[in-house]
Every structure is written in structure tokens, then in C-alpha cells.
Design a protein around this motif. Structure first.
Motif, short mmCIF file in Angstrom:
data_model
loop_
_atom_site.label_atom_id
_atom_site.label_comp_id
_atom_site.label_asym_id
_atom_site.label_seq_id
_atom_site.Cartn_x
_atom_site.Cartn_y
_atom_site.Cartn_z
N GLY A 153 0.79 -1.23 0.00
CA GLY A 153 0.00 0.00 0.00
C GLY A 153 0.82 1.27 0.00
N ALA A 154 2.15 1.16 0.17
CA ALA A 154 3.00 2.35 0.25
C ALA A 154 4.14 2.32 -0.75
N CYS A 155 4.06 1.43 -1.73
CA CYS A 155 5.10 1.32 -2.76
C CYS A 155 4.73 2.20 -3.95
N ASN A 156 5.40 2.00 -5.06
CA ASN A 156 5.16 2.80 -6.27
C ASN A 156 3.70 2.71 -6.71
N CYS A 157 3.23 1.49 -6.95
CA CYS A 157 1.83 1.29 -7.36
C CYS A 157 0.88 1.62 -6.22
N GLY A 158 1.25 1.26 -5.01
CA GLY A 158 0.39 1.48 -3.87
C GLY A 158 0.06 2.94 -3.64
N ASN A 159 1.05 3.81 -3.79
CA ASN A 159 0.80 5.24 -3.61
C ASN A 159 -0.14 5.78 -4.67
N LEU A 160 0.03 5.38 -5.92
CA LEU A 160 -0.88 5.82 -6.98
C LEU A 160 -2.27 5.21 -6.77
N ALA A 161 -2.31 3.95 -6.35
CA ALA A 161 -3.59 3.28 -6.10
C ALA A 161 -4.39 4.01 -5.01
N GLN A 162 -3.70 4.53 -4.00
CA GLN A 162 -4.40 5.28 -2.95
C GLN A 162 -5.20 6.43 -3.55
N GLU A 163 -4.61 7.13 -4.50
CA GLU A 163 -5.25 8.30 -5.09
C GLU A 163 -6.36 7.93 -6.07
N ILE A 164 -6.20 6.83 -6.76
CA ILE A 164 -7.21 6.43 -7.74
C ILE A 164 -8.41 5.76 -7.06
N THR A 165 -8.14 4.97 -6.03
CA THR A 165 -9.20 4.19 -5.40
C THR A 165 -9.76 4.79 -4.12
N ASN A 166 -9.08 5.79 -3.59
CA ASN A 166 -9.43 6.38 -2.28
C ASN A 166 -9.36 5.37 -1.14
N LEU A 167 -8.53 4.35 -1.30
CA LEU A 167 -8.29 3.40 -0.23
C LEU A 167 -7.04 3.81 0.54
N GLU A 223 -9.86 1.12 -15.10
CA GLU A 223 -10.97 2.01 -15.45
C GLU A 223 -10.52 3.47 -15.46
N ALA A 224 -9.54 3.81 -14.62
CA ALA A 224 -9.03 5.18 -14.56
C ALA A 224 -8.17 5.52 -15.77
N GLY A 225 -7.77 4.49 -16.53
CA GLY A 225 -7.03 4.75 -17.76
C GLY A 225 -5.68 4.05 -17.86
N LEU A 226 -5.27 3.37 -16.82
CA LEU A 226 -3.97 2.68 -16.85
C LEU A 226 -4.16 1.28 -17.44
N ASN A 227 -3.04 0.65 -17.79
CA ASN A 227 -3.13 -0.74 -18.23
C ASN A 227 -2.16 -1.59 -17.41
N ILE A 228 -2.31 -2.89 -17.50
CA ILE A 228 -1.53 -3.83 -16.70
C ILE A 228 -0.03 -3.63 -16.92
N GLU A 229 0.38 -3.50 -18.16
CA GLU A 229 1.81 -3.35 -18.46
C GLU A 229 2.38 -2.08 -17.83
N GLU A 230 1.63 -1.00 -17.89
CA GLU A 230 2.10 0.25 -17.28
C GLU A 230 2.26 0.11 -15.78
N LEU A 231 1.34 -0.61 -15.14
CA LEU A 231 1.44 -0.82 -13.71
C LEU A 231 2.64 -1.69 -13.36
N LYS A 232 2.90 -2.72 -14.16
CA LYS A 232 4.09 -3.54 -13.94
C LYS A 232 5.34 -2.69 -14.06
N HIS A 233 5.38 -1.85 -15.08
CA HIS A 233 6.54 -0.97 -15.28
C HIS A 233 6.67 0.05 -14.14
N LEU A 234 5.54 0.55 -13.65
CA LEU A 234 5.59 1.53 -12.56
C LEU A 234 6.30 0.94 -11.35
N GLU A 235 6.00 -0.28 -11.03
CA GLU A 235 6.60 -0.89 -9.85
C GLU A 235 8.11 -1.02 -10.00
N LYS A 236 8.57 -1.14 -11.24
CA LYS A 236 10.02 -1.32 -11.48
C LYS A 236 10.66 -0.08 -12.12
#
Length: 161
Positions: free
Chosen positions: A31-45, A85-98
Motif C-alpha cells: 500500500g505504500a510502494c510505487n503502485c500502492g501510492n498511486l492506487a491510494q489516489e485512484i481508489t481512495n483506499l 478504469e481510470a485509464g492505466l493498463n496492466i503493463e504500465e502498472l508492472k513498469h511503474l513498480e520497477k
């Protein structure tokens, strides 16, 4: 590249701002990594909710993105669906983490481009700032094209009137 929207750009900007203002960052925390921080803003979790949902399955973000199933009912898969749904795709999220998307890296000057560390907050901020600039330029380009199309249509209507 992501399906650009004002909402997606805003989520990126909020993520960058939070990271610059000492938001919790920990690459090994779902929840506090690269994807996790962006996910917080997109999902409000919260970071805690994201991490808890991620622990219902095995693996890190990359593993869970590989095994993503939109109909599984797992909270993590539902959260990934929300990011898509917010506009990202799986490959972009994989790349974001790395921090590894070639489309983004080509806009980062050498030698920094080859020295990004996936678990370095400053590098994550640079990567996100570069990505959001690309998204903003694409969004502005699309808006400009639509304005020009509308002008052309209006001109045609005036000529035919």
C-alpha cells in the motif's frame, strides 16, 4: 500509453505531491510502494486497506498483476480493475513498480535514466513527474485537435447557411 483524462492526471499530481510532502513510502509494502501510492489516489483506499487486500493473494504487485482476473471477486483484483478504469493498463502498472517503461524512460535524461532505483522515493517522483508530463501533453494535444475540429465544423456550417 494510458487512456488520458483530467482525473488520471489529477491522481498523478496528488500522488507526486503527497510523496514530496513525506507520505509514507516503502517499496516492500503493497500500500505504500510505487503502485500502492498511486492506487491510494485512484481508489481512495488507505495504504493499510490496499496492503490488507493484497495479502489475501500471494506475491508482489507484479505477481498480482500477472494473475489479475477482473471477475475473481478478490479485493486486489477489484482495485486493479479500478486503476484500469481510470485509464492505466496492466503493463504500465508492472513498469511503474520497477520504473521501467521505455516510453517514459526515453524522456529522462541519460545517465539518470539508467540509474533509477525502484525503491528510491526521489526516483519514483521523477518517474511519475515524467509520466504525468507525457499524459498532460497528450491531453492538451487531444483538446487542441477537438477544438480545431469544432472550428472546422462551425466554418462549414456558416458556409452552408
Amino acid at each position: 500509453m494510458a487512456r488520458v483524462s483530467a482525473e488520471l492526471i489529477s491522481a498523478f499530481r496528488r500522488t507526486i505531491s503527497k510523496l514530496k510532502n513525506n507520505a509514507p513510502y516503502q517499496w516492500g509494502h503493497m500500500g505504500a510502494c510505487n503502485c500502492g501510492n498511486l492506487a491510494q489516489e485512484i481508489t481512495n483506499l488507505s495504504k493499510a486497506d490496499i496492503h490488507r487486500y493484497a495479502m489475501e493473494k500471494h506475491g508482489d504487485w507484479n505477481d498480482q498483476l500477472i494473475e489479475y482476473c477482473p471477475t475473481s471477486g478478490y479485493p486486489m483484483d477489484l482495485m486493479i480493475s479500478k486503476m484500469i478504469e481510470a485509464g492505466l493498463n496492466i503493463e504500465e502498472l508492472k513498469h511503474l513498480e520497477k520504473l521501467s517503461d521505455p516510453k517514459i524512460l526515453k524522456h529522462i535524461p541519460i545517465p539518470k535514466r539508467h540509474q533509477l532505483e525502484k525503491n528510491n522515493k526521489a526516483d519514483v517522483i521523477l518517474y511519475l513527474e515524467t509520466w504525468v508530463l507525457i499524459l498532460e501533453n497528450e491531453w492538451l494535444s487531444n483538446v487542441t485537435v477537438k477544438i480545431e475540429e469544432k472550428k472546422q465544423k462551425n466554418l462549414g456550417e456558416k458556409v452552408l447557411a
